[in-house]
Design an enzyme around this catalytic site. Structure first.
Site, short mmCIF file in Angstrom:
data_model
loop_
_atom_site.label_atom_id
_atom_site.label_comp_id
_atom_site.label_asym_id
_atom_site.label_seq_id
_atom_site.Cartn_x
_atom_site.Cartn_y
_atom_site.Cartn_z
N GLY A 529 0.83 -1.20 0.00
CA GLY A 529 0.00 0.00 0.00
C GLY A 529 0.86 1.25 0.00
N PRO A 530 0.25 2.40 -0.04
CA PRO A 530 1.00 3.66 -0.07
C PRO A 530 1.76 3.87 1.23
CG PRO A 530 -1.29 3.97 -0.76
CD PRO A 530 -1.20 2.61 -0.19
N PRO A 531 2.72 4.78 1.23
CA PRO A 531 3.46 5.07 2.48
C PRO A 531 2.55 5.69 3.53
CG PRO A 531 4.65 5.88 0.54
CD PRO A 531 3.30 5.48 0.07
N GLY A 532 2.85 5.36 4.78
CA GLY A 532 2.12 5.95 5.88
C GLY A 532 0.80 5.31 6.20
N GLY A 534 0.49 2.34 7.79
CA GLY A 534 0.59 1.49 8.97
C GLY A 534 1.07 0.09 8.71
N LYS A 535 1.86 -0.14 7.65
CA LYS A 535 2.32 -1.50 7.34
C LYS A 535 3.34 -1.97 8.37
CE LYS A 535 3.69 -0.22 3.26
NZ LYS A 535 3.22 1.16 3.27
N THR A 536 4.31 -1.12 8.69
CA THR A 536 5.36 -1.53 9.64
C THR A 536 4.80 -1.66 11.05
OG1 THR A 536 6.99 -0.40 8.27
CG2 THR A 536 7.63 -0.94 10.52
N SER A 949 -6.55 1.23 -18.30
CA SER A 949 -7.77 1.66 -17.63
C SER A 949 -8.25 3.05 -18.05
CB SER A 949 -7.56 1.66 -16.11
OG SER A 949 -6.51 2.53 -15.74
N LYS A 992 -8.42 3.98 -6.30
CA LYS A 992 -8.98 5.03 -7.17
C LYS A 992 -10.20 5.69 -6.54
CE LYS A 992 -7.29 2.86 -11.41
NZ LYS A 992 -7.64 2.20 -12.68
#
Length: 1071
Positions: A529-532, A534-536, A949, A992
């Protein structure tokens, strides 16, 4: 007698001897080489000559030699006149020169008559046994003496061959071994001249015994020399240590010493010693600490599971360390460093050794490493107790909810994994209880059996004693001769039969739970997913819920395979890989390891492919025996829970992606950001900047403005920085207010110092709360109106600001996912009509040529005038999106004449100012002479764009441009178009839609096939605020984008098509 022949004679230089079945390569003079080269065309096969050795360096030829075949003859280059020929020979059979033969001169070679040796017979069994024994002893001695592994392997191979050689092949083996050993020249000549097989075996046996004795003596001499050198080195080191000790004693006795003798220990608690001991530091290395380190290493080796690979390797290296003479040598340091790494890893089957208790002041229990909560055993027991608790899942849910807001589907998947872990541990506990109960039953059965056996033995003894008593009575024994009178024995009590004591039960060794539940394989989770988003932090929350240690490995920019697998020990400064280092830091084999930024791993280069090295780490079927190049012992990684993070999946290799379970973190909505900012970000910034919640109060409208106007992103990192800026601004205000009040209090206290002298030494405390009556000038409230004063005006890109988006012909907004960050957003698609110049347009790689076609009967002129000639594409477009543009233009040109553009009142209207004119029949007339070209541009030309797309939005842009109808700016669309006008599904729907929600889009047009994605992934908040319309064809797209009734088909009711020039209406019928 053997057969006779005439062969060219080649004298071998001293000390070369060629034996049968042996090969040699030697240089020969140019004249001899030319003569040998002339022999090759004369025969179909390789030429044969007689290789005769010399009796001495300058002596004549020997009478015996070897018939050899020329296998290779290399001619030197013509420019080098001094370089000789290179001749390779293969020995065939023994020969003898005949004195009665005629010697001939043939082009530089001497030909002579020779006699071949008779065929070898069968040797005696006694000679073969003696030959094998002597040869094996020699080979074994040579294998022990050599220091090269390659030679040792060759000797062992020859030993294996020698053991399998039969009597018929003993002669061949003797020739091969005599040719290989470094024997005396005379002995080899004598061996060559022997033709009888038994004589040769006896001579070879004598030669091998002689060489074995020489090797043993040489080894003893070398060992004695090494021992003398070791004694000299030891004496040198001891003298150096003695000199250092004497220097230190001299410094202590000197009057200018920096170590006074009257130091008070109470004043040196923060001195040199780490433990508060005067004059002693933890950096000081003495002999006692060295012994403790070695004892600790030995205890760890003994704690390893017996028979395991790691224990075998550790024992071998430990013995090697003890054999290395100088303790401070380079090899000793290498071996010890390896042992430290090997013993520090958490091996699953090893028991943690009990450390030696060290005397501590007050004997406080906190100094016991076993009782410490950070100890691996304590952590493991706590983790097992937590998992077996009935409240484990509810506690894990509370932990995830406390650390993250939202992400319900991701939390659901993590709870599923935690539930499986708990069930597996409980199942292993039950199986272990059944095993212990079976062992106890078996032990009780053994005890009962031993009791029965004891009773039978005692009964047998009593019967034997009765027989002896009756025998004594029959013999008439005199009472005076008895030691104890018979009557006394009757009066005495009988000897009690001792009851058998049951043996103690053997202790039941409790294996660790993660070994019993070894089949609990952690899934390989991939958060993308995008940065920030909450993955880490999700990985850290999982570790907290499982009570496991957490380690993070950053893979961004890793381009060397050795960073994953480790360096081999042959390199200087080698070490293990990142995975082994993480295991050592964690201290447990069931830790949680986060592989961060896995999409930014370097690709294949001359250092190797790191992504290929990760395949073994992340494969649950292979990582149970992971092989690190430095450790070189299989490591079980199956208990480890691996979590990977990535911003995009495009740069991850397909095999690596196949091993991971992908979990999408698309981003947060505005409501979710508001909750995150209120519950997590604001308290964190207040704590970081030294303020309390009462010092700063931000309204919900202000937080919503921070999330929507000042920061537009999928994650919350920019929002966190914006909140930090606001908190720091208020911190400066609060500090200035506090400083002003302190100065006012100090001035008032100085004015009254004459009356009250004691008050001058006291300082006014800083107010801790803005509710203090003295701090009325400070306002903790932050509203929407004060944000512009703190952060400045909010910058909003024109495409994302609804007020700056103006409807124009040829402008349609599509939806796109950023390839670098994974965030969704708007993509304006701009188109314009430009005059056609020439037959071929130039200047852009993105143009696509389209075959000219008459625009209709309403065209102003024939030929080129009044038609769209070419298509020009700009904006750093890829090949796929270029094809989408060409498909959209082809569909528009094929079907535009089937539609009529009407106004909102249903009347046919021409659109002025769009470059085209309209007639009542709907035809398009170009105002530009010479035809027109359509220029399609996608802004932000520095950003690469590709994907299918955008076809639906491009077709609407062309329709808007050629008809003058405008698409509302609060409508966005995405979908793939085919040449027949069908709409196919696309990816990244959630990203999107979140981007459209951030850009205040009112209506989104999506393919019908993406409806399940919207219902499952998109939050309800987004679905409630955006009208999502699903379409299957371009006919439905036109009605939803431009409005129903703006376009209608020609003919009856807009459902038929009028044939040109006939007035007939063709009605399309579809089954």
């Amino acid at each position: 007698m053997g057969r006779k022949a005439t062969l060219p004679v080649l004298g071998l230089p001293h000390p070369l001897i060629l034996f049968p079945n042996a090969r040699i390569t030697l240089p020969v003079p140019r004249t001899t080489g030319e003569a040998l080269f002339a022999l090759a065309p004369d025969t179909d096969s390789q030429p044969i000559l007689a290789a005769i050795p010399l009796t001495s360096p300058n002596g004549p030829l020997h009478t015996c030699g070897t018939a050899a075949r020329i296998t290779r003859l290399i001619r030197p280059p013509p420019r080098s006149t001094k370089q000789p020929f290179l001749l390779s020979l293969l020995g065939l059979s023994r020969i003898r020169l005949l004195d009665d033969g005629k010697v001939l001169e043939a082009e530089g070679l001497v030909e002579c008559r020779v006699e071949y040796a008779p065929p070898d017979g069968t040797p005696s069994r006694e000679n073969v046994i003696k030959f094998k024994a002597a040869a094996m002893k020699l080979l074994d001695q040579l294998a022990r003496d050599t220091t090269q592994q390659a030679k040792r392997d060759n000797y062992n191979k020859v030993l294996a061959m020698l053991d399998e050689v039969d009597e018929q092949r003993a002669s061949w083996m003797a020739d091969v071994m005599v040719a290989s050993i470094n024997g005396e020249y005379a002995d080899k000549l004598e061996f060559l001249s022997l033709t009888d097989i038994n004589d040769r075996l006896q001579h070879a046996t004598t030669l091998f015994i002689k060489q074995t004795s020489i090797a043993e003596v040489s080894q003893r001499i070398t060992q004695s020399v090494d021992e003398s050198l070791t004694k000299q080195q030891k004496e040198f080191f001891l003298r150096q240590q003695l000199a250092a000790i004497q220097r230190e004693l001299a410094n202590l006795r000197s009057p200018n010493s920096n170590f006074p003798s009257n130091l008070d220990n109470s004043n040196n608690t923060n001195g040199n010693g780490a433990n508060g001991v005067s004059g002693k530091s933890e950096l000081d290395l003495d002999e006692e600490s060295e012994k403790e380190d070695m004892a600790d290493m030995r205890a760890k080796i003994e704690a390893m599971a017996p028979g395991s690979e790691e224990r075998k390797m550790a024992v071998r290296e430990w013995r090697r360390l003890k054999r290395i003479p100088p303790p401070g040598s380079v090899e000793s340091g290498v071996v010890r460093n390896y042992l430290e790494w090997l013993t520090s890893l958490p091996w699953p089957n090893s028991s943690i050794p009990s450390p030696t208790p060290t005397p501590t002041p007050n004997n406080s229990p906190s100094n016991n490493p076993i009782a410490s909560p950070s100890s691996p055993t304590a952590s493991l027991s706590d983790s097992l107790q937590t998992i077996k608790s009935r409240t484990f899942l509810s506690t894990a849910r509370a932990q995830l909810d406390a650390d993250h807001y939202g992400l319900e589907k991701i939390k659901k998947r993590l709870i599923e994994y935690l539930a499986v872990v708990r069930l597996k541990v409980l199942q292993a506990e039950r199986e272990g209880g059944v095993e212990r109960e079976a062992e106890m039953n078996k032990l009780e059965e053994g005890n009962l059996k031993r009791v029965e056996e004891g009773k039978q033995v005692e009964e047998g003894k009593q019967i034997e004693d009765g027989k002896q008593d009756s025998q004594k009575k029959a013999e008439g024994n005199d009472e005076s001769k008895a030691l104890v009178k018979y009557g006394d024995t009757q009066k005495s009590s009988p000897t009690p039969v001792p009851s058998p004591v049951p043996l103690p039960a053997p202790p039941v060794t409790k294996r660790p739970a993660y070994n019993r539940a070894k089949n609990v394989r952690g899934p390989i989770l991939l958060f993308t997913g995008p940065p920030g988003t909450g993955k880490t932090s999700l990985g850290l929350s999982i570790a907290k819920a499982l009570h496991r240690p957490f380690q993070r490995i950053s893979l961004g920019g890793v381009r060397d395979e050795a960073e994953i697998r480790g360096h081999r020990r042959t390199y200087v400064g080698s070490g293990p890989g990142l995975v082994v280092q993480a295991l050592r830091k964690a201290g447990r084999c069931d830790c949680v390891i986060l592989l961060d930024e896995i999409d930014k791993v370097g690709h294949n280069n001359f250092h190797g492919d790191p992504s290929a090295a990760l395949l073994e780490v992340l494969d649950p079927e292979q990582n149970h025996s992971f092989n690190d190049h430095y450790i070189n012992v299989p490591i079980d990684l199956s208990p480890v829970l691996f979590i990977c993070t990535a911003n995009t999946l495009d740069t991850i290799s397909a095999p690596l992606l196949d091993r991971c379970e992908v979990i999408q973190l698309s981003g947060y909505t505005s409501t979710e950001k508001l909750h995150i900012a209120r519950s997590f970000l604001l308290p964190k910034q207040l704590s970081s900047n030294g303020l309390s919640p009462s010092h700063v109060t931000i309204t919900d409208d202000a937080l919503l403005d921070l999330a929507t106007r000042y920061t537009r992103e999928a994650g919350v990192r920019s929002l966190d920085r914006a909140i930090g800026s606001v908190v720091r601004y208020k911190a400066v205000e609060w500090a200035e207010v506090c400083d002003g009040e302190s100065a006012l209090d100090s001035s008032s206290s100085s004015s009254s110092s004459s009356s009250t002298p004691a008050s001058s030494s006291s300082s006014s405390p800083i107010p801790s709360s803005p509710n203090n009556p003295t701090s009325n000038s400070y306002d903790p409230l932050v509203t929407r109106t004060t944000l512009e004063q703190i952060l400045g005006p909010a910058y909003t890109p024109p495409d994302q600001d609804p007020s700056s988006r103006l409807p124009q012909p040829g402008l349609v907004y599509g939806l796109v996912v950023s390839p670098g960050t994974g965030e969704g957003g708007l993509l304006p698609i701009e188109s314009a009509l430009v005059p056609h110049v020439g037959s071929v347009m130039s200047g852009s790689e993105g143009r696509g040529e389209i075959t000219p076609r008459d625009a209709g009967e309403g065209s102003s002129s024939k030929g080129v005038n009044g038609r769209v000639v070419g298509l020009k594409l700009t904006g750093s477009l890829g090949s796929v999106i270029k094809e989408s543009a060409e498909l959209a233009m082809s569909w528009v040109r094929a079907h535009l004449d089937e539609w009529e553009y009407v106004g909102s009142d249903g009347n046919l209207l021409p659109q002025e100012g769009s470059g085209v004119a309209f007639k009542p029949n709907g035809g398009v007339t170009a105002k530009m002479d010479g035809g027109v070209d359509v220029h399609l541009h996608l802004p932000a030309g520095a950003v690469k764009k590709d994907g299918p797309s955008a076809g639906m939005a491009m077709a609407c842009a062309f329709i808007s441009l050629l008809t003058g109808a405008c698409v509302p700016t609060d409508i966005a669309m995405t979908g793939e178009i085919t040449l027949r006008g069908h709409i196919h599904p696309i990816g990244g729907v959630k990203e999107k839609l979140l981007g459209a929600h951030r850009s205040s889009i009112r209506k989104v047009i999506l393919p019908l096939s993406n409806k399940p994605d919207v219902e499952y992934d998109v939050p309800n908040e987004v679905k409630s605020e955006i009208e999502i319309v699903y379409v299957r064809s371009m006919e439905e797209v036109i009605g939803e984008a431009f409005g129903r009734g703006v376009f209608r088909r020609r003919g009856v009711g807009g459902r038929g098509r009028e044939a040109k020039g006939t007035g007939e209406v063709w009605v399309e019928s579809r089954l």
